[in-house]
Write an enzyme that holds these catalytic residues in place. Structure first.
Site, PDB file in Angstrom:
ATOM      1  N   ARG A   1      57.897  43.649  37.874  1.00 53.42           N
ATOM      2  CA  ARG A   1      57.332  43.734  39.238  1.00 53.42           C
ATOM      3  C   ARG A   1      57.338  45.195  39.708  1.00 53.42           C
ATOM      4  O   ARG A   1      56.478  45.621  40.454  1.00 53.42           O
ATOM      5  CB  ARG A   1      58.092  42.830  40.221  1.00 53.42           C
ATOM      6  CG  ARG A   1      57.556  42.925  41.640  1.00 53.42           C
ATOM      7  CD  ARG A   1      57.920  41.773  42.598  1.00 53.42           C
ATOM      8  NE  ARG A   1      59.047  40.989  42.240  1.00 53.42           N
ATOM      9  CZ  ARG A   1      60.336  41.313  42.511  1.00 53.42           C
ATOM     10  NH1 ARG A   1      60.614  42.412  43.182  1.00 53.42           N
ATOM     11  NH2 ARG A   1      61.308  40.517  42.123  1.00 53.42           N
TER      12      ARG A   1
ATOM     13  N   TYR B   1      33.781  43.159  53.781  1.00 50.96           N
ATOM     14  CA  TYR B   1      33.912  41.959  52.941  1.00 50.96           C
ATOM     15  C   TYR B   1      34.447  40.804  53.789  1.00 50.96           C
ATOM     16  O   TYR B   1      35.367  40.990  54.590  1.00 50.96           O
ATOM     17  CB  TYR B   1      34.861  42.287  51.783  1.00 50.96           C
ATOM     18  CG  TYR B   1      35.023  41.206  50.760  1.00 50.96           C
ATOM     19  CD1 TYR B   1      33.989  40.866  49.909  1.00 50.96           C
ATOM     20  CD2 TYR B   1      36.229  40.532  50.628  1.00 50.96           C
ATOM     21  CE1 TYR B   1      34.147  39.878  48.948  1.00 50.96           C
ATOM     22  CE2 TYR B   1      36.401  39.546  49.668  1.00 50.96           C
ATOM     23  CZ  TYR B   1      35.354  39.226  48.832  1.00 50.96           C
ATOM     24  OH  TYR B   1      35.523  38.248  47.891  1.00 50.96           O
TER      25      TYR B   1
ATOM     26  N   ASP C   1      36.735  50.887  51.135  1.00 50.23           N
ATOM     27  CA  ASP C   1      36.588  49.946  50.032  1.00 50.23           C
ATOM     28  C   ASP C   1      35.295  50.346  49.319  1.00 50.23           C
ATOM     29  O   ASP C   1      34.199  50.209  49.862  1.00 50.23           O
ATOM     30  CB  ASP C   1      36.503  48.514  50.577  1.00 50.23           C
ATOM     31  CG  ASP C   1      36.379  47.468  49.479  1.00 50.23           C
ATOM     32  OD1 ASP C   1      35.877  47.810  48.387  1.00 50.23           O
ATOM     33  OD2 ASP C   1      36.760  46.305  49.707  1.00 50.23           O
TER      34      ASP C   1
ATOM     35  N   LYS D   1      35.329  43.558  39.698  1.00 48.46           N
ATOM     36  CA  LYS D   1      33.888  43.772  39.612  1.00 48.46           C
ATOM     37  C   LYS D   1      33.554  44.752  38.474  1.00 48.46           C
ATOM     38  O   LYS D   1      33.814  44.447  37.334  1.00 48.46           O
ATOM     39  CB  LYS D   1      33.362  44.222  40.970  1.00 48.46           C
ATOM     40  CG  LYS D   1      33.928  43.412  42.166  1.00 48.46           C
ATOM     41  CD  LYS D   1      33.468  41.974  42.206  1.00 48.46           C
ATOM     42  CE  LYS D   1      34.261  41.085  43.172  1.00 48.46           C
ATOM     43  NZ  LYS D   1      34.428  41.561  44.537  1.00 48.46           N
TER      44      LYS D   1
HETATM   45  C1  LIG Z   1      35.244  41.145  45.637  1.00 48.57           C
HETATM   46  C2  LIG Z   1      35.561  42.090  46.718  1.00 48.57           C
HETATM   47  C3  LIG Z   1      36.824  42.135  47.308  1.00 48.57           C
HETATM   48  C4  LIG Z   1      37.916  41.171  46.943  1.00 48.57           C
HETATM   49  O1  LIG Z   1      38.336  41.342  45.645  1.00 48.57           O
HETATM   50  P1  LIG Z   1      38.992  40.152  44.774  1.00 48.57           P
HETATM   51  O2  LIG Z   1      39.283  40.805  43.485  1.00 48.57           O
HETATM   52  O3  LIG Z   1      37.973  39.062  44.710  1.00 48.57           O
HETATM   53  O4  LIG Z   1      40.212  39.719  45.518  1.00 48.57           O
HETATM   54  C5  LIG Z   1      37.053  43.068  48.297  1.00 48.57           C
HETATM   55  N1  LIG Z   1      36.077  43.921  48.686  1.00 48.57           N
HETATM   56  C6  LIG Z   1      34.854  43.910  48.137  1.00 48.57           C
HETATM   57  C7  LIG Z   1      33.831  44.873  48.607  1.00 48.57           C
HETATM   58  C8  LIG Z   1      34.552  42.999  47.135  1.00 48.57           C
HETATM   59  O5  LIG Z   1      33.330  42.982  46.594  1.00 48.57           O
END
Ligand SMILES: *Cc1c(COP(=O)(O)O)cnc(C)c1O
Length: 398
Positions: free
Chosen positions: A61, A114, A186, A211
């Site tokens: 962890r 998001y 983000d 992604k």
């Molecule tokens: C998919 C996404 C998230 C969340 O990510 P996860 O890996 O699904 O928890 C946050 N911000 C953006 C812009 C995203 O496309």
């Protein structure tokens, strides 16, 4: 000899291959360290570790060799002093906020963030006495005005979902510095290949590594990167609350990143080809792609991005029934949410992400019936276009 595992070149193609690798006993790939705990040879070593005199791991962890390799690779790609990996993007978002904000404090966030980030800010944070102002994306006066004496951070995204709005990162940074609060971006839709917000002065950059960074639609993950001093509290938060990425996912992330540069170059180019093609179709009313001059934020995108990413959103010329018939007729483009993998994915925001929201409410958010979001994949652009073309026959001409 230059040790490319330790010293980034600044070229994403090279750094994605070499940086951070832990070539333990000469393995070319970083081993998957499936070990919950780590043992000391003797008391002397244990005591030296406690005083941070010897490099050693203690418990996964707190740190794990495979995770550390992936974190170092991501830090190199972001040009960050430090990166911390979480088990998914939302853990990274929530960890960043909760590590830095306390009861009575406040943050500012843009309104097309998001969906689950907004959900967290609106439904979870108030329970802990943390307030938020949600300001319209692109309204920098409102952003500056929303900052108060309790504000800790400004959170924005770029590009955003599904309209690919672009935050003017320079303006966000100027406001944050002026008001002495943290700026958080983000940058999932852009990736460090297409934009490096830290270079522009942002304090913290978040990625859903689920992604493009993982890039194969097979893992969940999230990262937070920035100066060591702003990342340290987030790491301390993670030490307590967990949400760490497991070694297998770390390995798959590292493996996915080996082809990061290649994939992004190809995705940028295919998405541009598809977007330009769509814009000329009589069955398409409007295309949203920051690489097109028709996009309202094209100029900002050109200034701060190297490429424009692989999400293309468009409105077909038809009613809900025709839009759904178009989706149903696609064969190569698979129907599903998410983005960033080799497979081209298409989604209908209205009836997928917003299925539990009334039509009125989603129309206020601009989530209209004829809107579709395409996440362009690695297939031959001709095949993607051919599939879209046969599908668009279900829609009316302008
Ligand atoms: C998919 C996404 C998230 C969340 O990510 P996860 O890996 O699904 O928890 C946050 N911000 C953006 C812009 C995203 O496309």
């Amino acid at each position: 000899m230059n040790d490319f595992t330790e010293h980034p070149t600044g070229h994403p193609d090279t750094d994605a291959v070499h940086c951070g690798e832990n070539r333990w006993r000469g393995t070319i790939t970083t081993p998957i360290a499936y070990s919950s705990t780590f043992v000391f040879k003797n008391v002397k070593e244990m005591l030296a570790f406690g005083k941070a005199e010897v490099p050693h791991y203690e418990y996964s962890r707190y740190g794990n060799p495979t995770r550390q390799a992936a974190e170092r690779k991501l830090a190199a790609l972001e040009k960050a002093e430090r990166a911390v990996l979480f088990d998914c993007g939302m853990s990274a978002v929530c960890g960043t906020v909760l590590a830095h904000c306390s009861q009575g404090q406040h943050l500012v966030i843009t309104d097309d963030a998001y969906k689950q980030t907004l959900n967290f800010v609106r439904t979870v944070l108030p329970r802990f006495g943390i307030r938020a102002s949600v300001v319209a994306m692109g309204d920098y006066h409102a952003m500056a005005d929303a900052v108060c004496k309790d504000t800790v951070m400004i959170i924005s995204e770029s590009p955003t979902n599904p309209y690919l709005n672009i935050a003017d990162v320079e303006k966000v940074v100027r406001i944050a510095r002026d008001k002495q609060v943290l700026s958080v971006i983000d940058s999932t839709f852009a990736t460090p290949y297409n934009q490096r917000p830290l270079d522009q002065g942002v304090d913290i950059v978040i990625q859903s590594t689920t992604k493009y960074l993982g890039g194969h639609n097979d893992i969940l993950g999230g990262s937070v990167a920035g100066k060591a001093s702003v990342v340290e509290p987030i790491y301390q938060w993670q030490r307590v609350t967990g949400g760490v990425m497991d070694p297998m996912s770390c390995y798959l992330l590292i493996r996915g990143l080996k082809t990061f540069g290649l994939r992004m170059a190809r995705l940028n180019s295919t998405a541009m080809t598809v977007a330009q093609w769509l814009e000329k179709r009589p069955q398409v009313k409007r295309v949203y792609y920051p690489g097109l001059p028709s996009h309202p934020h094209h100029e900002i995108a050109r200034r701060q991005m190297k490429g424009f990413g692989a999400v293309v959103t468009f409105e077909v010329n038809g009613n809900l029934e025709q839009t759904l018939a178009f989706l149903d007729s696609l064969k190569l483009c698979l129907m599903g949410p998410s983005l960033g993998g080799p497979e081209t994915l298409i989604t209908h925001p209205a009836l997928n992400s917003y299925y539990n929201v009334s039509r009125e409410e989603r129309y206020q958010l601009g989530i209209i019936d004829e809107l579709v979001r395409l996440s362009v994949g690695l297939e031959d652009p001709e095949d993607i276009i051919a599939d879209l073309e046969q599908g668009l026959a279900k829609c009316g001409a302008r």
